[in-house]
Design an enzyme around this catalytic site. Structure first.
Site, short mmCIF file in Angstrom:
data_model
loop_
_atom_site.label_atom_id
_atom_site.label_comp_id
_atom_site.label_asym_id
_atom_site.label_seq_id
_atom_site.Cartn_x
_atom_site.Cartn_y
_atom_site.Cartn_z
N GLU A 150 0.80 -1.24 0.00
CA GLU A 150 0.00 0.00 0.00
C GLU A 150 0.84 1.29 0.00
OE1 GLU A 150 -2.81 -0.49 3.23
OE2 GLU A 150 -3.51 -2.40 2.45
N ASN A 191 1.97 -5.28 -3.01
CA ASN A 191 0.56 -5.57 -2.71
C ASN A 191 -0.21 -4.28 -2.46
OD1 ASN A 191 -1.39 -7.73 -2.00
ND2 ASN A 191 -1.31 -6.89 0.07
N HIS A 227 -10.61 -6.27 -2.25
CA HIS A 227 -11.71 -6.08 -1.29
C HIS A 227 -12.83 -5.43 -2.10
CE1 HIS A 227 -9.18 -7.22 2.03
NE2 HIS A 227 -8.27 -6.33 1.68
N GLU A 256 -6.31 -10.73 -1.10
CA GLU A 256 -7.11 -10.52 0.11
C GLU A 256 -8.60 -10.52 -0.24
OE1 GLU A 256 -5.74 -7.05 2.30
OE2 GLU A 256 -3.64 -7.53 1.90
N ASP A 258 -12.36 -10.58 -0.61
CA ASP A 258 -13.66 -10.71 0.04
C ASP A 258 -14.66 -9.93 -0.81
OD1 ASP A 258 -12.81 -8.10 1.00
OD2 ASP A 258 -12.30 -8.97 2.94
O1 G3I Z 1 -3.51 -6.41 18.77
C1 G3I Z 1 -4.68 -5.88 19.39
C2 G3I Z 1 -5.02 -6.66 20.59
O2 G3I Z 1 -3.99 -6.52 21.53
C3 G3I Z 1 -6.36 -6.19 21.14
O3 G3I Z 1 -6.74 -7.01 22.18
C4 G3I Z 1 -7.44 -6.21 20.06
C5 G3I Z 1 -8.75 -5.66 20.54
O4 G3I Z 1 -9.52 -5.16 19.49
O5 G3I Z 1 -7.01 -5.46 18.97
C6 G3I Z 1 -5.82 -5.98 18.41
O6 G3I Z 1 -5.45 -5.28 17.26
C7 G3I Z 1 -6.26 -5.46 16.12
C8 G3I Z 1 -5.46 -6.20 15.06
O7 G3I Z 1 -6.19 -6.23 13.85
C9 G3I Z 1 -5.10 -7.60 15.47
O8 G3I Z 1 -6.26 -8.33 15.72
C10 G3I Z 1 -6.67 -4.09 15.63
O9 G3I Z 1 -7.54 -3.50 16.56
C11 G3I Z 1 -7.33 -4.20 14.27
O10 G3I Z 1 -7.53 -2.88 13.77
C12 G3I Z 1 -6.44 -4.97 13.34
O11 G3I Z 1 -7.11 -5.00 12.10
C13 G3I Z 1 -6.40 -5.55 11.02
C14 G3I Z 1 -6.16 -4.48 9.96
O12 G3I Z 1 -5.49 -5.06 8.86
C15 G3I Z 1 -5.32 -3.34 10.48
O13 G3I Z 1 -5.29 -2.34 9.52
C16 G3I Z 1 -7.23 -6.66 10.42
O14 G3I Z 1 -7.33 -7.74 11.37
C17 G3I Z 1 -6.61 -7.18 9.13
O15 G3I Z 1 -7.51 -8.00 8.47
C18 G3I Z 1 -6.29 -6.01 8.21
O16 G3I Z 1 -5.64 -6.52 7.09
C19 G3I Z 1 -5.30 -5.56 6.07
C20 G3I Z 1 -4.11 -6.12 5.33
O17 G3I Z 1 -3.07 -6.42 6.24
C21 G3I Z 1 -3.64 -5.14 4.28
N1 G3I Z 1 -4.71 -4.79 3.38
C22 G3I Z 1 -5.93 -4.31 4.01
C23 G3I Z 1 -6.40 -5.32 5.03
C24 G3I Z 1 -7.69 -4.89 5.61
O18 G3I Z 1 -7.52 -3.69 6.36
#
Ligand code: G3I
Length: 342
Positions: A150, A191, A227, A256, A258
Protein backbone atom coordinates in the site's frame (compact mmCIF):
# COMPACT_ATOMS: atom_id res chain seq x y z
CA UNK A 1 -17.06 -31.92 7.08
CA UNK A 2 -19.92 -33.55 5.18
CA UNK A 3 -22.77 -31.61 3.77
CA UNK A 4 -25.40 -32.63 1.30
CA UNK A 5 -26.91 -30.31 -1.29
CA UNK A 6 -30.13 -29.30 0.40
CA UNK A 7 -32.07 -26.18 1.08
CA UNK A 8 -31.41 -25.65 4.75
CA UNK A 9 -32.02 -23.10 7.41
CA UNK A 10 -28.71 -22.14 8.90
CA UNK A 11 -29.13 -22.95 12.55
CA UNK A 12 -29.04 -20.19 15.08
CA UNK A 13 -28.83 -17.20 12.80
CA UNK A 14 -31.39 -14.83 11.54
CA UNK A 15 -30.62 -15.47 7.91
CA UNK A 16 -32.99 -16.58 5.26
CA UNK A 17 -32.85 -20.08 3.86
CA UNK A 18 -29.58 -20.82 2.15
CA UNK A 19 -28.62 -23.34 -0.43
CA UNK A 20 -25.64 -25.17 0.93
CA UNK A 21 -23.47 -27.70 -0.80
CA UNK A 22 -21.01 -30.45 -0.20
CA UNK A 23 -17.68 -29.17 1.05
CA UNK A 24 -16.09 -32.52 1.71
CA UNK A 25 -13.63 -32.13 -1.14
CA UNK A 26 -11.01 -29.46 -0.43
CA UNK A 27 -11.17 -26.37 -2.57
CA UNK A 28 -7.48 -26.64 -3.30
CA UNK A 29 -7.97 -30.13 -4.75
CA UNK A 30 -10.32 -28.67 -7.32
CA UNK A 31 -8.13 -25.76 -8.37
CA UNK A 32 -5.02 -25.76 -10.51
CA UNK A 33 -3.56 -22.84 -8.57
CA UNK A 34 -3.18 -22.41 -4.80
CA UNK A 35 -6.26 -21.40 -2.83
CA UNK A 36 -5.24 -19.42 0.22
CA UNK A 37 -6.81 -17.93 3.30
CA UNK A 38 -5.84 -15.30 5.83
CA UNK A 39 -5.39 -16.90 9.22
CA UNK A 40 -6.22 -15.02 12.40
CA UNK A 41 -4.40 -16.64 15.26
CA UNK A 42 -7.09 -16.20 17.93
CA UNK A 43 -9.70 -18.41 16.24
CA UNK A 44 -7.00 -20.64 14.77
CA UNK A 45 -5.77 -21.44 18.27
CA UNK A 46 -9.11 -21.47 20.05
CA UNK A 47 -11.81 -22.59 17.64
CA UNK A 48 -11.43 -26.17 16.39
CA UNK A 49 -14.06 -25.64 13.68
CA UNK A 50 -12.22 -22.64 12.27
CA UNK A 51 -8.96 -24.58 12.27
CA UNK A 52 -10.57 -27.62 10.69
CA UNK A 53 -12.17 -25.65 7.84
CA UNK A 54 -9.01 -23.63 7.20
CA UNK A 55 -6.89 -26.76 7.14
CA UNK A 56 -9.26 -28.85 5.06
CA UNK A 57 -10.08 -26.31 2.39
CA UNK A 58 -7.01 -24.18 1.73
CA UNK A 59 -3.41 -24.95 0.79
CA UNK A 60 -1.86 -21.55 1.33
CA UNK A 61 -1.95 -19.51 4.53
CA UNK A 62 -1.32 -15.80 4.94
CA UNK A 63 -1.11 -14.64 8.54
CA UNK A 64 -3.74 -11.91 8.82
CA UNK A 65 -1.68 -10.00 11.38
CA UNK A 66 1.04 -12.20 12.86
CA UNK A 67 3.75 -11.31 10.33
CA UNK A 68 3.30 -7.57 10.59
CA UNK A 69 6.01 -5.45 12.17
CA UNK A 70 4.14 -4.76 15.41
CA UNK A 71 3.77 -8.51 15.91
CA UNK A 72 7.25 -9.65 14.90
CA UNK A 73 9.36 -6.81 16.28
CA UNK A 74 7.36 -5.11 19.05
CA UNK A 75 10.55 -3.83 20.64
CA UNK A 76 13.60 -2.83 18.66
CA UNK A 77 15.85 -5.83 18.15
CA UNK A 78 13.61 -8.14 20.18
CA UNK A 79 11.89 -10.26 17.61
CA UNK A 80 8.98 -12.41 18.76
CA UNK A 81 8.75 -15.48 16.58
CA UNK A 82 6.65 -17.86 18.67
CA UNK A 83 3.21 -17.18 17.21
CA UNK A 84 4.36 -16.93 13.62
CA UNK A 85 6.59 -19.97 13.99
CA UNK A 86 3.70 -22.01 15.33
CA UNK A 87 1.66 -21.17 12.24
CA UNK A 88 4.56 -21.85 9.89
CA UNK A 89 5.33 -25.20 11.55
CA UNK A 90 1.68 -26.22 11.44
CA UNK A 91 1.62 -25.29 7.77
CA UNK A 92 4.70 -27.33 7.00
CA UNK A 93 3.13 -30.34 8.69
CA UNK A 94 -0.06 -30.00 6.69
CA UNK A 95 1.45 -29.14 3.29
CA UNK A 96 0.38 -25.52 3.22
CA UNK A 97 2.59 -22.86 1.75
CA UNK A 98 2.92 -19.58 3.60
CA UNK A 99 2.62 -16.20 1.97
CA UNK A 100 4.53 -13.68 4.10
CA UNK A 101 2.47 -10.56 4.73
CA UNK A 102 3.92 -7.96 5.10
CA UNK A 103 7.40 -6.52 5.52
CA UNK A 104 7.00 -2.80 4.85
CA UNK A 105 3.66 -1.11 5.52
CA UNK A 106 2.64 2.16 7.13
CA UNK A 107 0.13 0.46 9.44
CA UNK A 108 0.52 -1.92 12.35
CA UNK A 109 3.94 -0.56 13.13
CA UNK A 110 5.27 -0.84 16.68
CA UNK A 111 5.49 2.42 18.62
CA UNK A 112 9.29 2.25 18.67
CA UNK A 113 9.28 2.71 14.88
CA UNK A 114 6.66 5.46 14.72
CA UNK A 115 8.53 7.41 17.41
CA UNK A 116 12.04 6.50 16.30
CA UNK A 117 14.44 9.41 16.29
CA UNK A 118 17.55 8.87 14.26
CA UNK A 119 19.37 10.13 11.23
CA UNK A 120 18.93 8.79 7.71
CA UNK A 121 21.52 6.10 8.29
CA UNK A 122 19.82 4.87 11.46
CA UNK A 123 16.46 4.72 9.66
CA UNK A 124 18.02 2.81 6.78
CA UNK A 125 19.52 0.38 9.24
CA UNK A 126 16.26 -0.34 11.03
CA UNK A 127 14.45 -0.71 7.69
CA UNK A 128 17.01 -3.13 6.27
CA UNK A 129 17.35 -5.02 9.55
CA UNK A 130 13.63 -5.60 9.82
CA UNK A 131 13.32 -6.90 6.26
CA UNK A 132 16.37 -9.11 6.36
CA UNK A 133 15.95 -10.48 9.88
CA UNK A 134 12.39 -11.55 9.15
CA UNK A 135 13.22 -13.09 5.78
CA UNK A 136 16.28 -14.87 7.16
CA UNK A 137 14.32 -16.30 10.04
CA UNK A 138 11.76 -17.88 7.72
CA UNK A 139 14.11 -18.72 4.86
CA UNK A 140 13.20 -22.05 3.30
CA UNK A 141 9.84 -22.02 5.09
CA UNK A 142 8.23 -18.92 3.58
CA UNK A 143 8.64 -18.88 -0.16
CA UNK A 144 6.98 -15.56 -0.99
CA UNK A 145 6.65 -12.11 0.56
CA UNK A 146 4.58 -9.00 0.27
CA UNK A 147 7.67 -6.83 0.47
CA UNK A 148 5.90 -3.47 0.26
CA UNK A 149 2.22 -2.94 0.98
CA UNK A 150 0.00 0.00 0.00
CA UNK A 151 2.69 2.52 -0.95
CA UNK A 152 0.50 4.49 -3.40
CA UNK A 153 -2.34 6.96 -3.01
CA UNK A 154 -5.52 6.72 -5.04
CA UNK A 155 -4.33 9.55 -7.33
CA UNK A 156 -1.23 7.57 -8.23
CA UNK A 157 1.23 9.58 -6.16
CA UNK A 158 3.44 7.94 -3.57
CA UNK A 159 1.84 7.73 -0.14
CA UNK A 160 3.66 10.00 2.27
CA UNK A 161 4.12 7.18 4.77
CA UNK A 162 6.66 7.25 7.54
CA UNK A 163 8.91 5.14 5.33
CA UNK A 164 8.83 7.68 2.49
CA UNK A 165 9.30 10.58 4.90
CA UNK A 166 12.35 9.04 6.52
CA UNK A 167 13.87 7.13 3.61
CA UNK A 168 12.83 9.03 0.50
CA UNK A 169 11.08 7.81 -2.66
CA UNK A 170 13.71 5.14 -3.24
CA UNK A 171 12.60 3.08 -0.25
CA UNK A 172 10.41 0.80 -2.38
CA UNK A 173 13.34 -0.09 -4.60
CA UNK A 174 15.62 -0.68 -1.63
CA UNK A 175 13.05 -2.83 0.17
CA UNK A 176 13.02 -5.20 -2.82
CA UNK A 177 16.82 -5.15 -3.07
CA UNK A 178 17.21 -6.02 0.62
CA UNK A 179 14.57 -8.73 0.36
CA UNK A 180 16.23 -10.35 -2.65
CA UNK A 181 19.61 -10.17 -0.93
CA UNK A 182 18.22 -12.02 2.08
CA UNK A 183 16.53 -14.75 0.05
CA UNK A 184 17.25 -14.81 -3.67
CA UNK A 185 14.83 -17.71 -4.10
CA UNK A 186 11.77 -16.08 -2.54
CA UNK A 187 9.03 -14.65 -4.74
CA UNK A 188 8.69 -10.93 -4.06
CA UNK A 189 5.38 -9.09 -4.37
CA UNK A 190 4.07 -5.55 -4.26
CA UNK A 191 0.56 -5.57 -2.71
CA UNK A 192 -2.17 -2.92 -2.81
CA UNK A 193 -5.92 -2.26 -2.81
CA UNK A 194 -8.21 -0.79 -5.47
CA UNK A 195 -5.78 -1.70 -8.25
CA UNK A 196 -8.61 -3.82 -9.61
CA UNK A 197 -10.53 -0.72 -10.71
CA UNK A 198 -8.44 2.43 -10.16
CA UNK A 199 -6.60 2.75 -13.46
CA UNK A 200 -4.64 5.84 -12.41
CA UNK A 201 -3.25 4.09 -9.37
CA UNK A 202 -2.58 0.88 -11.31
CA UNK A 203 -0.73 2.78 -14.04
CA UNK A 204 1.50 4.42 -11.44
CA UNK A 205 2.23 1.17 -9.65
CA UNK A 206 3.06 -0.60 -12.91
CA UNK A 207 5.23 2.28 -14.14
CA UNK A 208 7.10 2.36 -10.84
CA UNK A 209 7.67 -1.39 -10.72
CA UNK A 210 8.61 -1.55 -14.42
CA UNK A 211 11.20 1.08 -13.73
CA UNK A 212 12.67 -0.87 -10.83
CA UNK A 213 12.85 -3.97 -12.95
CA UNK A 214 14.68 -2.05 -15.67
CA UNK A 215 17.26 -1.28 -12.99
CA UNK A 216 17.65 -5.02 -12.40
CA UNK A 217 15.59 -5.20 -9.21
CA UNK A 218 13.74 -8.45 -8.68
CA UNK A 219 9.97 -8.11 -8.39
CA UNK A 220 7.96 -11.19 -9.18
CA UNK A 221 4.36 -10.21 -8.81
CA UNK A 222 1.61 -7.91 -7.74
CA UNK A 223 -1.01 -8.58 -5.13
CA UNK A 224 -4.41 -7.23 -6.07
CA UNK A 225 -6.09 -7.23 -2.68
CA UNK A 226 -9.57 -7.32 -4.18
CA UNK A 227 -11.71 -6.08 -1.29
CA UNK A 228 -14.67 -5.77 -3.62
CA UNK A 229 -18.46 -5.74 -3.42
CA UNK A 230 -21.34 -7.15 -5.40
CA UNK A 231 -22.14 -3.68 -6.72
CA UNK A 232 -18.64 -2.46 -7.43
CA UNK A 233 -16.43 -2.80 -9.38
CA UNK A 234 -17.81 -4.50 -12.48
CA UNK A 235 -16.25 -7.93 -13.06
CA UNK A 236 -15.20 -6.65 -16.50
CA UNK A 237 -13.05 -4.00 -14.76
CA UNK A 238 -11.39 -6.78 -12.80
CA UNK A 239 -10.78 -8.74 -15.98
CA UNK A 240 -9.13 -5.68 -17.46
CA UNK A 241 -6.94 -5.23 -14.38
CA UNK A 242 -5.80 -8.85 -14.54
CA UNK A 243 -4.90 -8.52 -18.23
CA UNK A 244 -3.12 -5.24 -17.57
CA UNK A 245 -0.89 -6.63 -14.82
CA UNK A 246 -0.11 -9.72 -16.87
CA UNK A 247 0.77 -7.57 -19.89
CA UNK A 248 3.59 -6.18 -17.75
CA UNK A 249 4.76 -9.73 -16.98
CA UNK A 250 3.96 -9.76 -13.28
CA UNK A 251 2.48 -12.76 -11.54
CA UNK A 252 -0.93 -11.96 -10.11
CA UNK A 253 -1.97 -12.78 -6.57
CA UNK A 254 -5.60 -12.07 -5.75
CA UNK A 255 -4.32 -11.56 -2.26
CA UNK A 256 -7.11 -10.52 0.11
CA UNK A 257 -10.35 -11.43 -1.59
CA UNK A 258 -13.66 -10.71 0.04
CA UNK A 259 -16.94 -9.79 -1.63
CA UNK A 260 -18.95 -7.33 0.42
CA UNK A 261 -22.72 -7.48 0.17
CA UNK A 262 -23.04 -4.07 1.79
CA UNK A 263 -20.36 -1.70 0.55
CA UNK A 264 -22.50 1.32 1.44
CA UNK A 265 -23.17 0.20 5.00
CA UNK A 266 -26.96 0.28 4.79
CA UNK A 267 -29.49 -1.72 6.76
CA UNK A 268 -29.66 -4.96 4.80
CA UNK A 269 -31.54 -8.22 4.77
CA UNK A 270 -29.18 -11.16 4.33
CA UNK A 271 -31.47 -13.05 1.99
CA UNK A 272 -30.77 -16.07 -0.17
CA UNK A 273 -31.04 -13.78 -3.21
CA UNK A 274 -28.30 -11.55 -1.86
CA UNK A 275 -25.99 -14.51 -1.35
CA UNK A 276 -26.75 -15.77 -4.84
CA UNK A 277 -25.66 -12.40 -6.23
CA UNK A 278 -22.49 -12.67 -4.19
CA UNK A 279 -21.88 -16.15 -5.55
CA UNK A 280 -22.39 -15.02 -9.14
CA UNK A 281 -20.02 -12.12 -8.65
CA UNK A 282 -17.32 -14.33 -7.16
CA UNK A 283 -17.77 -16.87 -9.93
CA UNK A 284 -17.14 -14.20 -12.55
CA UNK A 285 -13.95 -13.02 -10.85
CA UNK A 286 -12.58 -16.54 -10.62
CA UNK A 287 -13.45 -17.29 -14.25
CA UNK A 288 -11.59 -14.13 -15.29
CA UNK A 289 -8.61 -15.19 -13.19
CA UNK A 290 -8.59 -18.56 -14.92
CA UNK A 291 -8.28 -16.76 -18.25
CA UNK A 292 -4.82 -15.38 -17.50
CA UNK A 293 -1.89 -17.55 -18.54
CA UNK A 294 -0.97 -20.25 -16.06
CA UNK A 295 2.49 -18.93 -15.33
CA UNK A 296 0.99 -15.71 -13.96
CA UNK A 297 -1.53 -17.41 -11.67
CA UNK A 298 0.15 -17.26 -8.26
CA UNK A 299 -3.18 -18.01 -6.58
CA UNK A 300 -6.27 -16.63 -4.92
CA UNK A 301 -6.33 -15.89 -1.20
CA UNK A 302 -9.55 -15.20 0.73
CA UNK A 303 -9.27 -12.67 3.55
CA UNK A 304 -10.71 -14.90 6.23
CA UNK A 305 -12.49 -18.21 6.64
CA UNK A 306 -16.04 -17.28 7.62
CA UNK A 307 -18.24 -14.22 7.90
CA UNK A 308 -17.70 -14.43 11.64
CA UNK A 309 -13.97 -13.81 11.15
CA UNK A 310 -14.01 -11.03 8.57
CA UNK A 311 -12.23 -7.78 9.36
CA UNK A 312 -14.99 -5.78 7.61
CA UNK A 313 -17.83 -5.50 10.18
CA UNK A 314 -15.52 -4.33 12.98
CA UNK A 315 -13.34 -2.12 10.81
CA UNK A 316 -16.13 -0.32 8.98
CA UNK A 317 -18.83 -0.72 11.60
CA UNK A 318 -21.29 -2.27 9.18
CA UNK A 319 -23.22 -5.47 8.74
CA UNK A 320 -21.58 -7.64 6.11
CA UNK A 321 -21.10 -11.23 5.00
CA UNK A 322 -18.15 -11.18 2.61
CA UNK A 323 -16.64 -14.69 2.78
CA UNK A 324 -17.20 -18.30 1.67
CA UNK A 325 -18.50 -19.68 4.98
CA UNK A 326 -21.26 -18.33 7.16
CA UNK A 327 -20.99 -17.58 10.85
CA UNK A 328 -21.73 -21.23 11.67
CA UNK A 329 -18.93 -22.39 9.36
CA UNK A 330 -21.37 -23.73 6.80
CA UNK A 331 -20.51 -23.17 3.16
CA UNK A 332 -22.42 -20.38 1.46
CA UNK A 333 -23.59 -20.14 -2.14
CA UNK A 334 -20.30 -18.37 -2.88
CA UNK A 335 -18.48 -21.53 -1.85
CA UNK A 336 -20.72 -23.67 -4.05
CA UNK A 337 -20.17 -21.34 -7.00
CA UNK A 338 -16.44 -21.41 -6.47
CA UNK A 339 -16.49 -25.19 -6.68
CA UNK A 340 -18.50 -24.94 -9.91
CA UNK A 341 -16.07 -22.59 -11.62
CA UNK A 342 -12.70 -23.87 -10.38
O1 G3I B 1 -3.51 -6.41 18.77
C1 G3I B 1 -4.68 -5.88 19.39
C2 G3I B 1 -5.02 -6.66 20.59
O2 G3I B 1 -3.99 -6.52 21.53
C3 G3I B 1 -6.36 -6.19 21.14
O3 G3I B 1 -6.74 -7.01 22.18
C4 G3I B 1 -7.44 -6.21 20.06
C5 G3I B 1 -8.75 -5.66 20.54
O4 G3I B 1 -9.52 -5.16 19.49
O5 G3I B 1 -7.01 -5.46 18.97
C6 G3I B 1 -5.82 -5.98 18.41
O6 G3I B 1 -5.45 -5.28 17.26
C7 G3I B 1 -6.26 -5.46 16.12
C8 G3I B 1 -5.46 -6.20 15.06
O7 G3I B 1 -6.19 -6.23 13.85
C9 G3I B 1 -5.10 -7.60 15.47
O8 G3I B 1 -6.26 -8.33 15.72
C10 G3I B 1 -6.67 -4.09 15.63
O9 G3I B 1 -7.54 -3.50 16.56
C11 G3I B 1 -7.33 -4.20 14.27
O10 G3I B 1 -7.53 -2.88 13.77
C12 G3I B 1 -6.44 -4.97 13.34
O11 G3I B 1 -7.11 -5.00 12.10
C13 G3I B 1 -6.40 -5.55 11.02
C14 G3I B 1 -6.16 -4.48 9.96
O12 G3I B 1 -5.49 -5.06 8.86
C15 G3I B 1 -5.32 -3.34 10.48
O13 G3I B 1 -5.29 -2.34 9.52
C16 G3I B 1 -7.23 -6.66 10.42
O14 G3I B 1 -7.33 -7.74 11.37
C17 G3I B 1 -6.61 -7.18 9.13
O15 G3I B 1 -7.51 -8.00 8.47
C18 G3I B 1 -6.29 -6.01 8.21
O16 G3I B 1 -5.64 -6.52 7.09
C19 G3I B 1 -5.30 -5.56 6.07
C20 G3I B 1 -4.11 -6.12 5.33
O17 G3I B 1 -3.07 -6.42 6.24
C21 G3I B 1 -3.64 -5.14 4.28
N1 G3I B 1 -4.71 -4.79 3.38
C22 G3I B 1 -5.93 -4.31 4.01
C23 G3I B 1 -6.40 -5.32 5.03
C24 G3I B 1 -7.69 -4.89 5.61
O18 G3I B 1 -7.52 -3.69 6.36
Amino acid sequence: MMMVCILAIVGGCAKDNQLICDDSQPLYDQADFPIGVAIALAPFDNNPTYRAVATQQFNRFTAENAFKAESLQPIQGLFQWEAADALVNFSAGTNKSIHGHTLIWHQQLPAWITTFEGDAEAWEQLFKTHIQTVINHFKGRVAAWDVVNEAFNEDGTLRNSIWRQKLGDGYIARAFVYAAEADPDALLFYNDFNLEFNITKRNSVLAHLDNLRKRGIKIDGIGLQMHVGIDYPEPSQIAEALRHVVSHSFRVHISELDVSVNLLGRAIEPTAALFERQADYLGKIVLHYKQIPKQYQYGITFWGVSDRDSWIPAYFGREDYPLLYDESYLPKPAYCKLVDVL
